[in-house]
Design an enzyme around this catalytic site. Structure first.
Site, short mmCIF file in Angstrom:
data_model
loop_
_atom_site.label_atom_id
_atom_site.label_comp_id
_atom_site.label_asym_id
_atom_site.label_seq_id
_atom_site.Cartn_x
_atom_site.Cartn_y
_atom_site.Cartn_z
N SER A 58 0.84 -1.19 0.00
CA SER A 58 0.00 0.00 0.00
C SER A 58 0.88 1.24 0.00
O SER A 58 2.10 1.15 0.02
CB SER A 58 -0.92 -0.01 1.21
OG SER A 58 -0.18 0.21 2.38
N LYS A 59 0.24 2.37 -0.03
CA LYS A 59 0.96 3.64 -0.16
C LYS A 59 2.07 3.79 0.90
O LYS A 59 3.16 4.25 0.60
CB LYS A 59 -0.01 4.81 0.00
CG LYS A 59 -1.06 4.86 -1.07
CD LYS A 59 -0.54 5.41 -2.39
CE LYS A 59 -1.56 5.27 -3.48
NZ LYS A 59 -1.70 3.88 -3.99
N ARG A 60 1.75 3.39 2.12
CA ARG A 60 2.73 3.63 3.19
C ARG A 60 4.02 2.84 2.99
O ARG A 60 5.00 3.04 3.70
CB ARG A 60 2.11 3.31 4.56
CG ARG A 60 1.89 1.86 4.81
CD ARG A 60 0.92 1.65 5.98
NE ARG A 60 0.35 0.32 5.93
CZ ARG A 60 0.97 -0.75 6.42
NH1 ARG A 60 2.13 -0.63 7.02
NH2 ARG A 60 0.41 -1.93 6.34
N HIS A 61 4.03 1.91 2.06
CA HIS A 61 5.25 1.14 1.82
C HIS A 61 6.18 1.82 0.84
O HIS A 61 7.12 1.21 0.36
CB HIS A 61 4.89 -0.25 1.30
CG HIS A 61 4.14 -1.07 2.29
ND1 HIS A 61 2.85 -1.46 2.09
CD2 HIS A 61 4.49 -1.52 3.51
CE1 HIS A 61 2.44 -2.15 3.15
NE2 HIS A 61 3.42 -2.18 4.02
#
Length: 490
Positions: A246-249
């Site tokens: 996801s984005k946070r990765h």
RNA sequence: GGUCCCAUCGUCUAGUGGCCUAGGACGCUGGUCUCUCAAGCCGGAAACAGGGGUUCGAAUCCCCUUGGGACCGCCA
């Protein structure tokens, strides 16, 4: 029969590496067997659709070189087809209209969850009398269409990667085929399209394995049990923390990797090796991938996307790639990032770009590193590393650089060749009782502003006599200035 | 909660009952080369989740446990 496969993204997010790998496996399978690779957008969710994402998804596929043979098709443009199929099921008694409201259904789901039961539709509208239907219609309720799913028996999924997987039909409920506004739901649209497009192999992410029995049942209800495609559920691609990407990765979208200076062949190679292998081989050209790929060799466990290995592959392709092409890419990068101005880029010949790639490729792992690292070689805008200056451009070394500059001054410009320069400078240093070790770093810092870089003489050859002398003179001047006050006081 | 999937070094993986004192790659690390940094070369540490079976023999087959994941929507 030539296989027909499809990649069917929904335009609700960018194409991330997991989706890209699914696309790649489909594409490889199609190319290996001279089949067709079909592109289809599953865009029936009007709330979550983002039409502006379609072009980036296409661009991602183009960049990776995953060319499609048919499409792109859009489910949103095929609504009549789904309705016709739904009508058939309705007529055959395989489906029915459901008048339950969203609120009613939501309440029932909440109750089931509270009771720790699996939420299943209770079949309220399954056998409504014509009178009851009339009553709901008169209330102005818009019915959805539900599939009359079998409540007994088992459905077997024969999966090319998982083997035989059994599902108990009692686990299923009467899922929605058409929403009350007439738009199809995922499971229905997929089956209608796969049937209509004569898909022979459904290669998709693992998360759909649980949907497969529903889809098989639909094939059968539609009277096309014989047209059932082969299924292959490929494992998920996970982030470093073993959760869904996801984005946070950080970077997960294909186009982000392009922006980070990753080469498409590197990303492709890395993606292919995620969940698939061919003995001990790590490096695969596109042609080799097509030749050697097989679904049977796909490893069933989820894989983590390892950026370090991607960088290693990227470096490999920088080392072995065509310098002309890489030179062009470096130029584009430098322009996009504002490292070079339009006019600067224009004033630098193409050969300079390919030459700077050849000069730097051993120590650069991405086009970004390459473009940034190329600046001191392509322009006269040097950024002197303060630590390097402090350590090597000291006043006491001004005389040393002076003598080297003088020695170089005596070398003709056309003799600014690595081997000649090395010979001359070494001889010169020896005559002074010095070695290269004494002079290399100060010279390097003077010429590039940096402590690390290509070989000193390669650097000189690349820069050419004029620039080498200029930079040495400039450095010598600086060093003297720094030294003056000290000597005055001393 | 239910159903389903999965399980070899930190990571990607080889391995389909004996060739495994488990191989390769990335990363890490020691050395070497050397004008720096890399690259290259040589070496090292590092894994069969646990427990039961089956078998002469199990990383490989079966069962259980544990751990991860997916799905259970008028999302896809």
């Amino acid at each position: 029969m030539k296989p027909r496969v499809r990649f069917a993204p929904s335009p609700t997010g960018e194409l991330h590496v997991g989706g890209a790998r699914t696309a790649l496996f489909n594409w490889l399978f199609a190319r290996k067997h001279q089949g067709s690779f079909i592109l289809r957008f599953e865009d029936t969710d009007i709330e979550r659709n983002r039409p502006e994402l379609i072009e980036p998804i296409l661009e991602s596929l183009r960049w990776l070189g995953l060319d499609w043979d048919e499409g792109p098709f859009f489910q949103s443009q095929r609504l009549a087809l789904y309705r016709a199929y739904a009508e058939r099921l309705l007529k055959a008694g395989q489906a029915y209209r459901c008048y339950c409201t969203l609120e009613e259904l939501e309440e029932k789901r909440r109750q089931a969850l509270r009771a720790k039961h699996k939420p299943k539709y209770d079949g309220h509208c399954r056998s409504l009398s014509p009178a009851e239907q009339k009553r709901y219609e008169s209330e102005g309720r818009q019915p959805a269409v539900r599939f009359k799913a079998p409540q007994t028996g088992i459905t077997i999924v024969q999966d090319l990667i998982r083997g035989r997987v059994e599902f108990d039909n009692s686990e299923l409920d009467d899922f929605i085929l058409l929403r009350s506004d007439g738009r199809p739901t995922y499971n229905f649209a997929v089956v209608v399209d796969d049937l209509d497009m004569r898909i022979t192999h459904v290669i998709r992410a693992d998360e759909h394995l649980n949907n497969t029995p529903k889809q098989i049942l639909l094939y059968q209800a539609l009277g096309h049990g014989q047209a059932l495609p082969q299924f292959a559920h490929v494992p998920m691609v996970l982030a470093k923390d073993r959760t869904k990407l996801s984005k946070r990765h950080g970077a997960t979208a294909v186009l982000e990797f392009r922006e980070r200076g990753i080469l498409p062949e590197a990303l492709l190679n890395h993606l292919a090796r995620l969940g698939w292998s061919y003995g001990d081989q790590e490096i695969f050209s596109r042609a080799e991938l097509i030749e050697k790929f097989s679904l049977e060799a796909v490893h069933p466990a989820a894989a983590i996307f390892d950026e370090e290995k991607l960088l290693w592959l990227n470096h490999h392709y920088i080392m072995t790639g065509d310098p002309k092409r890489l030179g062009r890419l470096v130029c584009e990068f430098a322009l996009e990032r504002g490292l070079l101005s339009e006019s600067e880029a224009k004033s630098i010949p193409d050969e300079r770009f390919s030459a700077v790639v050849a000069l730097l490729k051993e120590r650069k792992r991405s086009l970004v590193e390459l473009a940034e690292g190329a600046l001191p070689f392509l322009t006269d805008r040097l950024e002197y590393d303060p630590k390097a200056v402090e350590r090597f451009l000291t006043a006491d070394r001004a005389a040393l650089l002076r003598s080297i500059a003088d020695a170089l001054q005596r070398v003709a410009a056309e003799n600014f060749r690595t081997s000649i320069l090395e010979e001359r400078v070494r001889v010169h240093l020896e005559s002074q009782g010095l070695t290269l070790k004494d002079a290399a770093q100060p010279c390097r810092v003077a010429l590039t502003g940096l402590m690390a870089g290509p070989g000193l003489f390669e650097t000189m050859e690349f820069l050419g006599k004029r620039r080498v002398i200029e930079r040495l003179e400039w450095a010598i001047e600086k060093m003297r200035q720094m030294g003056d006050p000290l000597t005055a006081e001393g």
